[in-house]
Design a protein around this motif. Structure first.
Motif, PDB file in Angstrom:
ATOM      1  N   SER A 198       0.832  -1.205   0.000  1.00  0.00           N
ATOM      2  CA  SER A 198       0.000   0.000   0.000  1.00  0.00           C
ATOM      3  C   SER A 198       0.865   1.253   0.000  1.00  0.00           C
ATOM      4  O   SER A 198       0.483   2.285  -0.564  1.00  0.00           O
ATOM      5  N   LEU A 199       2.032   1.189   0.651  1.00  0.00           N
ATOM      6  CA  LEU A 199       2.960   2.328   0.638  1.00  0.00           C
ATOM      7  C   LEU A 199       3.464   2.585  -0.774  1.00  0.00           C
ATOM      8  O   LEU A 199       3.590   3.740  -1.209  1.00  0.00           O
ATOM      9  N   GLU A 200       3.742   1.503  -1.491  1.00  0.00           N
ATOM     10  CA  GLU A 200       4.337   1.631  -2.819  1.00  0.00           C
ATOM     11  C   GLU A 200       3.333   2.156  -3.843  1.00  0.00           C
ATOM     12  O   GLU A 200       3.668   3.013  -4.662  1.00  0.00           O
ATOM     13  N   VAL A 201       2.093   1.658  -3.792  1.00  0.00           N
ATOM     14  CA  VAL A 201       1.111   2.156  -4.763  1.00  0.00           C
ATOM     15  C   VAL A 201       0.731   3.601  -4.449  1.00  0.00           C
ATOM     16  O   VAL A 201       0.475   4.395  -5.361  1.00  0.00           O
ATOM     17  N   ALA A 202       0.716   3.979  -3.158  1.00  0.00           N
ATOM     18  CA  ALA A 202       0.442   5.370  -2.809  1.00  0.00           C
ATOM     19  C   ALA A 202       1.531   6.284  -3.336  1.00  0.00           C
ATOM     20  O   ALA A 202       1.257   7.393  -3.822  1.00  0.00           O
ATOM     21  N   ASP A 247       6.838   7.347   6.323  1.00  0.00           N
ATOM     22  CA  ASP A 247       5.636   8.063   6.763  1.00  0.00           C
ATOM     23  C   ASP A 247       4.727   8.199   5.549  1.00  0.00           C
ATOM     24  O   ASP A 247       4.937   9.069   4.695  1.00  0.00           O
ATOM     25  N   PRO A 248       3.734   7.321   5.416  1.00  0.00           N
ATOM     26  CA  PRO A 248       2.896   7.323   4.205  1.00  0.00           C
ATOM     27  C   PRO A 248       2.109   8.604   4.000  1.00  0.00           C
ATOM     28  O   PRO A 248       1.638   8.875   2.895  1.00  0.00           O
ATOM     29  N   ARG A 249       1.951   9.424   5.046  1.00  0.00           N
ATOM     30  CA  ARG A 249       1.136  10.628   4.919  1.00  0.00           C
ATOM     31  C   ARG A 249       1.682  11.586   3.868  1.00  0.00           C
ATOM     32  O   ARG A 249       0.911  12.294   3.194  1.00  0.00           O
ATOM     33  N   ALA A 250       3.000  11.622   3.697  1.00  0.00           N
ATOM     34  CA  ALA A 250       3.596  12.533   2.713  1.00  0.00           C
ATOM     35  C   ALA A 250       3.104  12.214   1.306  1.00  0.00           C
ATOM     36  O   ALA A 250       2.840  13.129   0.507  1.00  0.00           O
TER      37      ALA A 250
END
Length: 463
Positions: A254-258, A367-370
């Motif tokens: 999910s981090l990578e696709v985001a 930090d996925p929020r970025a």
């Protein structure tokens, strides 16, 4: 990095051939096989292998074989798997007894010469033949120089300009089917979506299966670059509608696709399965507290004090690593005391190795929020109600807060009852390990994903 120190008897090369044993992993007896045949060749030949078949890991290469300074030990290094093994050979050279440290667990392991046999439970979600779509092997340049990715592209028969999906697996080395615990969840998901009229691309991660490159040193940025390369490969295919390419990532995926969606405005939408939306160091701390809670409830006053101190030290280690720009800085910081909390450098050093592998360090600094703040496409989040690794109660509010409040960024959330982090159903009142569970992926999750994609592409629902 998987490392092992194996004490040896006086006879020459007593540890050779295939040795096997079992560990209790995720509630299931898990076979471990190590092929020591390379010891008959040359130490350091890089040809030894380790198998954890229930985890979907087969013939993982040992990077180095190093003999001890007194010629009484061997050290195995497998950089693909963060963990360690240490064992002692019995006097009759028939047992190798020690511990395996893997996936945050310290598990007793006894290896013996020979290969274990085991049976795989029935997988009722196996494909129904004949397939109403075509499957073709595909190779494309990965996101790093020298990386060639190999996968399978499912294409609806006789149709042009079809919408497409890229499936992205979670942490750890996975093949194109997302194989783990004896299941192939991406095979099931790809089949479901292909029957709905979507082209689906699944690929072996770098250094896995037929893909080249190295898995071990790769970071989240590297894996995201591979996802972007998969998107580029689909756009180059005349059968694919380049304006309708969706990304689906599980857990770390999910981090990578985001990240790709944040950088590529042409992506049509993303689905986050068991997705992460908080700084990963906070996610790890929450997991740690959840793991400690049952022990705290069962312990007396003295025992609780010891457990709380362990938790405090581990959280301090996590904080230090996450705040350090690189490994050298982390090592230096871990050698300093934390007087305010009564934590000594010795305590930090004792617990630090569990979190010092490069892949874990990379994750702790994410930090996925970025990336989520930059997304301008529809987002689906599917989370299991029993997910303790990425709980819906914390990750979905964080996701909603991070995504921009724009009309194009529509968030759809689905919490699937009785479903775990691995998207398997555990009926109330039952306990099933991921391996022993016959279900590869929840039918409710499959429906949520397929229905959302169908709605996004305005296709009629399939029967």
């Amino acid at each position: 990095m998987l490392t092992g120190v194996l004490s040896r008897a006086q006879s020459k090369d007593p540890v050779k051939g295939v040795w096997s044993g079992t560990v209790n992993m995720f509630g299931s007896a898990t076979p471990v096989l190590i092929n020591f045949d390379p010891l008959q060749q040359a130490v350091g030949s890089r040809r030894a292998t380790i198998d954890l078949p229930k985890m979907g890991l087969h013939s993982v290469q040992v990077d180095t074989l190093m003999q001890g300074p007194k010629d009484d030990s061997l050290r195995l290094v497998v950089s693909t798997l963060p963990g360690s093994f240490v064992g002692r050979l019995s006097a009759d050279a028939q047992r190798l007894t020690g511990f395996l440290l893997l996936a945050g667990q310290r598990m007793p392991l006894q290896l013996q010469p020979g290969k274990l046999s085991w049976s795989t439970p029935l997988r009722p979600q196996a494909l129904r033949l004949p397939l109403p779509y075509r499957e073709a092997s595909i190779t494309f340049a990965g996101g790093s120089s020298g990386t060639q990715l190999a996968g399978t592209l499912a294409l609806p028969k006789g149709r042009r300009s079809v919408p497409a999906v890229v499936l992205v697996s979670g942490s750890g080395p996975h093949n194109r089917h997302g194989e783990q615990f004896g299941h192939q969840p991406f095979r099931v998901l790809a089949d479901n979506l292909a029957r709905r009229g979507f082209a689906v691309l699944c690929y072996d991660e770098r250094g896995v299966g037929a893909s080249t490159g190295r898995f071990a040193p790769a970071t989240t940025t590297d894996f995201a670059a591979d996802v972007a390369a998969a998107v580029a490969a689909l756009r180059a295919n005349r059968r694919i509608d380049a304006q309708r390419i969706f990304l689906i990532g599980h857990s770390q995926g999910s981090l990578e696709v985001a990240r790709v969606a944040a950088q590529d405005a042409g992506v049509a939408g993303i689905a986050l399965l068991s997705g992460l939306a908080e700084p990963l160091v906070e996610v790890y701390k929450a997991r740690l507290r959840a793991q400690m809670a049952p022990h705290l409830n069962k312990s007396d006053t003295t025992g609780r004090a010891d457990i709380l101190k362990t938790q405090l030290v581990c959280e301090a280690v996590l904080t230090i690593i996450a705040a350090s720009p690189n490994e050298a800085a982390a090592v230096a910081a871990l050698q300093q005391p934390i007087p305010a909390q009564g934590i000594t450098p010795e305590e930090l050093a004792y617990f630090a190795p569990t979190y010092m592998q490069p892949t874990v360090q990379d994750i702790l600094r994410q930090d996925p929020r970025a990336d989520l703040r930059k997304i301008r496409v529809p987002v689906l989040a599917v989370t299991g109600a029993l997910d303790t690794d990425a709980p819906a109660a914390t990750q979905l509010p964080a996701l909603k807060a991070a995504l921009p409040a724009s009309s194009s960024t529509q968030l759809t959330t689905v919490v699937v009852p009785e479903v775990t982090h691995f998207l398997q159903t555990i009926p109330a009142g039952t306990t099933l390990s991921p391996y022993d569970n016959p279900e590869s992926i929840s039918p409710a999750a499959l429906s949520a994903i397929g229905d959302w994609l169908t709605k996004q592409t305005k296709q009629p629902k399939s029967n």
